[in-house]
Structures are given as structure tokens and as C-alpha cells.
Write a protein that holds these residues in place. Sequence first.
Motif, mmCIF file in Angstrom:
data_model
loop_
_atom_site.group_PDB
_atom_site.id
_atom_site.type_symbol
_atom_site.label_atom_id
_atom_site.label_comp_id
_atom_site.label_asym_id
_atom_site.label_seq_id
_atom_site.Cartn_x
_atom_site.Cartn_y
_atom_site.Cartn_z
ATOM 1 N N ILE A 173 10.724 3.529 3.752
ATOM 2 C CA ILE A 173 9.529 3.117 4.506
ATOM 3 C C ILE A 173 9.506 1.595 4.684
ATOM 4 O O ILE A 173 9.191 1.085 5.756
ATOM 5 C CB ILE A 173 8.239 3.616 3.794
ATOM 6 C CG1 ILE A 173 8.238 5.144 3.737
ATOM 7 C CG2 ILE A 173 6.986 3.099 4.496
ATOM 8 C CD1 ILE A 173 7.108 5.735 2.894
ATOM 9 N N ILE A 174 9.865 0.879 3.634
ATOM 10 C CA ILE A 174 9.864 -0.599 3.715
ATOM 11 C C ILE A 174 10.795 -1.050 4.849
ATOM 12 O O ILE A 174 10.482 -1.962 5.606
ATOM 13 C CB ILE A 174 10.272 -1.216 2.359
ATOM 14 C CG1 ILE A 174 9.129 -1.015 1.350
ATOM 15 C CG2 ILE A 174 10.619 -2.693 2.491
ATOM 16 C CD1 ILE A 174 9.455 -1.414 -0.078
ATOM 17 N N GLN A 175 11.917 -0.363 4.992
ATOM 18 C CA GLN A 175 12.863 -0.744 6.047
ATOM 19 C C GLN A 175 12.387 -0.295 7.423
ATOM 20 O O GLN A 175 12.577 -0.996 8.411
ATOM 21 C CB GLN A 175 14.253 -0.169 5.734
ATOM 22 C CG GLN A 175 14.914 -0.920 4.586
ATOM 23 C CD GLN A 175 16.140 -0.208 4.065
ATOM 24 O OE1 GLN A 175 16.042 0.851 3.431
ATOM 25 N NE2 GLN A 175 17.296 -0.761 4.319
ATOM 26 N N ARG A 203 3.944 10.289 1.561
ATOM 27 C CA ARG A 203 5.385 10.569 1.588
ATOM 28 C C ARG A 203 6.030 10.307 0.220
ATOM 29 O O ARG A 203 6.922 11.036 -0.195
ATOM 30 C CB ARG A 203 6.051 9.720 2.681
ATOM 31 C CG ARG A 203 5.584 10.127 4.075
ATOM 32 C CD ARG A 203 5.902 9.074 5.101
ATOM 33 N NE ARG A 203 5.072 7.878 4.952
ATOM 34 C CZ ARG A 203 5.153 6.798 5.745
ATOM 35 N NH1 ARG A 203 6.033 6.775 6.733
ATOM 36 N NH2 ARG A 203 4.355 5.766 5.545
ATOM 37 N N LEU A 204 5.531 9.289 -0.481
ATOM 38 C CA LEU A 204 6.044 9.030 -1.844
ATOM 39 C C LEU A 204 5.591 10.145 -2.793
ATOM 40 O O LEU A 204 6.357 10.628 -3.629
ATOM 41 C CB LEU A 204 5.524 7.692 -2.384
ATOM 42 C CG LEU A 204 6.381 6.457 -2.147
ATOM 43 C CD1 LEU A 204 6.381 6.076 -0.674
ATOM 44 C CD2 LEU A 204 5.919 5.292 -2.975
ATOM 45 N N ASP A 258 0.829 -1.208 0.000
ATOM 46 C CA ASP A 258 0.000 0.000 0.000
ATOM 47 C C ASP A 258 0.866 1.263 0.000
ATOM 48 O O ASP A 258 0.626 2.193 0.769
ATOM 49 C CB ASP A 258 -0.923 -0.024 1.243
ATOM 50 C CG ASP A 258 -1.982 1.077 1.180
ATOM 51 O OD1 ASP A 258 -2.399 1.435 0.060
ATOM 52 O OD2 ASP A 258 -2.389 1.578 2.249
ATOM 53 N N LEU A 259 1.863 1.295 -0.875
ATOM 54 C CA LEU A 259 2.768 2.449 -0.890
ATOM 55 C C LEU A 259 2.558 3.372 -2.098
ATOM 56 O O LEU A 259 2.988 4.527 -2.063
ATOM 57 C CB LEU A 259 4.228 1.960 -0.860
ATOM 58 C CG LEU A 259 4.659 1.404 0.512
ATOM 59 C CD1 LEU A 259 5.998 0.676 0.412
ATOM 60 C CD2 LEU A 259 4.761 2.543 1.533
ATOM 61 N N CYS A 309 13.003 5.921 -3.759
ATOM 62 C CA CYS A 309 13.935 6.110 -2.625
ATOM 63 C C CYS A 309 13.141 6.191 -1.330
ATOM 64 O O CYS A 309 13.467 5.542 -0.326
ATOM 65 C CB CYS A 309 14.731 7.412 -2.787
ATOM 66 S SG CYS A 309 16.053 7.326 -3.977
ATOM 67 N N LYS A 310 12.083 6.995 -1.330
ATOM 68 C CA LYS A 310 11.255 7.152 -0.120
ATOM 69 C C LYS A 310 10.625 5.822 0.255
ATOM 70 O O LYS A 310 10.574 5.428 1.431
ATOM 71 C CB LYS A 310 10.205 8.250 -0.384
ATOM 72 C CG LYS A 310 9.321 8.605 0.757
ATOM 73 C CD LYS A 310 10.066 8.953 2.028
ATOM 74 C CE LYS A 310 10.723 10.323 1.977
ATOM 75 N NZ LYS A 310 11.503 10.618 3.214
#
Length: 396
Positions: free
Chosen positions: A288-290, A60-61, A54-55, A283-284
Motif C-alpha cells: 500500500i505504501i508503494q 486490507r492489513l 493510517d495503516l 507485507c500488505k
Amino acid sequence: MSPPELPEWIEDDLQKIRDTGLFRSRRTFKPLTGGRCMLDGQTLINLSSNDYLDLAHDDRLIAAAASALSEMGVGARASALVSGRTEWHAKLEAQLAQFEGTEAAILFPSGYAANLGIVSAFANEQDTVFCDRLNHASLIDGCRLSGARLRVYRHDRLEKLKRELDKVTGDGKKIIVTDSVFSMDGSLAPLVSLCDLAEKFQAILIIDEAHATGVWGASGRGLAEELGVEHRVTIRIGTLSKAVGAMGGFVAGASDLIDWLWNRVRTQIYSTALPPAICAAACKSLEIIQAEPERRRVLSERADFLRNELQQRTNVTIPSSAGPIIPVILQDPGVTMNVAAELQEAGFLVGAIRPPTVPEGTSRLRVSVTCAHQRDDLERFLKALDRSLARNVESR
Ligand code: PMP
């Protein structure tokens, strides 16, 4: 001015596609937040998306892309090799290398371009490529383009692969090519056994982690991480278009490998670089994934719930696997289209997948879950599916 008359064979072929129930029409889709979308004016729960974490719609992206967009404009203007590689491309490469724990990384315009270009750069006429029968079209096309001898195997019957590997003689390379998560099937490649075979027969192993990046592995690096074989795989290809929520293909690896790909892969050399704003968003997304591993935990909980529920139905086949791609195999293309249409009327969008994308007799609904879906969305989906199956499918 009227357009030139179409050759007759195009009309004939179109008719053949229609007659066999395989015509694909175009629809206008609008993604919404919360695992929803709009299709032809109707709001639906979207169970057809690869935006597993759900990104794609994350604020933020969007902010990262908007800022890069106003700074650098829309298009990259040239291929990366000529002048299209901006600071955002360099940042994304560095971040991918950090994420994957490698020395360097390279970007491609899409996952398709990465697969096509890499397989055809590795293999040539002297070589033999071993290709899983469920591999994504881009890997298959790469095998064909390479001119190498092609041997097709099934990952649920590796004895054939072993026999074929054993038969090859001469100096040509042996190259095993596989998806790590099969896109229309949700099944997982037996990577440990494939690594064993690759090592035993001195074969190169190329894997496509398109549906595994961000989803599998303790840090989200993919199925090779999950199974502890990252160091045994020659080359791992990823996409930024699925769980990462952006666009583009990539490979992370040793500097020499990346330098070689940069100099040899034609789909990278001869295509315009990704838009810089897409790189900024990716990049963003990697940050977030991390930072938010709970997204993966929610995804896995939702996927397990839906798969377990579906497996209790006796009128469909649900292959046993894990992860967010769940095929509901209905076999017949007409029935598959009917059930998908009834689900749409009931407020759910699922992929209706027919040959040639999947083998004959295995037409299916491809249900994909994301961490944006609530338990209640899935329970309502199950009820709608049961109603439609009762109308369209006999109990087995
Ligand atoms: N590999 C697999 C397994 C896929 O499913 C896809 C996309 N459907 C691709 C590669 C191509 O990736 P992209 O959409 O980024 O071109």
C-alpha cells in the motif's frame, strides 16, 4: 499467601519519582479509526500516534493478518533461527529487500531489539561510539551494552563530533550512531554532513530510520533516500511499528551484511520470531505504501499546516523542522502535564514528555499528526491548545 515484602529502596525510589512530578501512570487505550482513540471511556482525537500513514487499522492489513492467523495460529513458537521463520517471514524479508532496493533483509522482534542488538554487535571494548544526545534509548542502550568508549555529541553542533573523531587513535573502530528523525523532537539528522564526516574519518555510520520509513523519501524509504545518501550509510535500521502500522524491526542490505547480522545479533538469535500474522500485515502495508503515495502527500500537508500555525504562538517554543512530529516545548514538567490533561478534557490526546526521556528543562507536548486527521481536527486542536496555554503559560 501474601507476597514478599518489597525492599525499602523500591518504595524510596517510587516516592522520589512521585515527588519530582515524574510518575508515569497506566491508562487503558483503544485505537479507533479516523485518527481517533478511546481513553478511559472518552473518544479523543489522537495526536499521540506513530501510525503516520493510517495503516494500522486498514481493512486490507486486517484481512491479511486474519488469513495468516487462521492458517498459522498466533505465536511463532520459536526463534527464527530454530524453527520460527515461516513463509510469511521469508515473504516479508523479500518484500523489504525489494522496497529498499537491496539484496536481502532481516527481521527483528522490535525496533528496540534491532537497535540494541546491532549496535552491540558492531562495537566492542576497543571501539569508540559517537552517539547523538537525542538518540532513542535503544541506541544508547546498545552503545552501553557494547562496552565501547562512548562520546556524546549534538547534531546541531557537529564541530564537537569532528574534534572527537579526530582525537581517536589506535586500531579500534569508530562508529557514529544516530536516529534519522529524532523521536521526541521531530528534528532531522544532518545525514549529508554525517556521511562526509564518516568518510573523512573512516567511521561506520549506523542510522535508525524508525520515524522516517514510509514518511520521508520519494518512495518512502526514509530520510537517507530523501537526502540521496542511502549508498553512503553503512547500515540503516527500520521499524515496522510506526508508519508501516505493524510491529518489528528490520535491516535491508547486501547479502553478506544480512548473513553476518543473522549470525551475530543476539536480540535476533535469542528471541522468538515475530508472529506470522504480523508479517502478513506488514507485507500488505508495504504494498500500500508503494501504491498510494498520496498518503505521504496528505501527511506532509497536514504536518506543515499544524507546524506553521503552532510557530505563530509566542508563548511556546516550536523547533523549526519538518514532518509529522511536532514538539510544543513548555519546559516545566508540571505545566506540561496540566496542559496535556486540559487538552484531554477538551477531546485531544497528545504525549506529555518529561525527563529522563528528554533533557531537563525541555518538557514538552509531543504532537504527532497522521494522514487520517482532517484540517478541522487540527483547527479545533489549536483552539483548545490556545485556551489551555492562556491558563498555564505566561507570554514570553
Ligand atoms: N527508534 C526510535 C527512534 C523510536 O522512536 C522507537 C520507538 N519509540 C524505536 C526505535 C523502537 O521501535 P519499536 O517500537 O519498534 O521497538
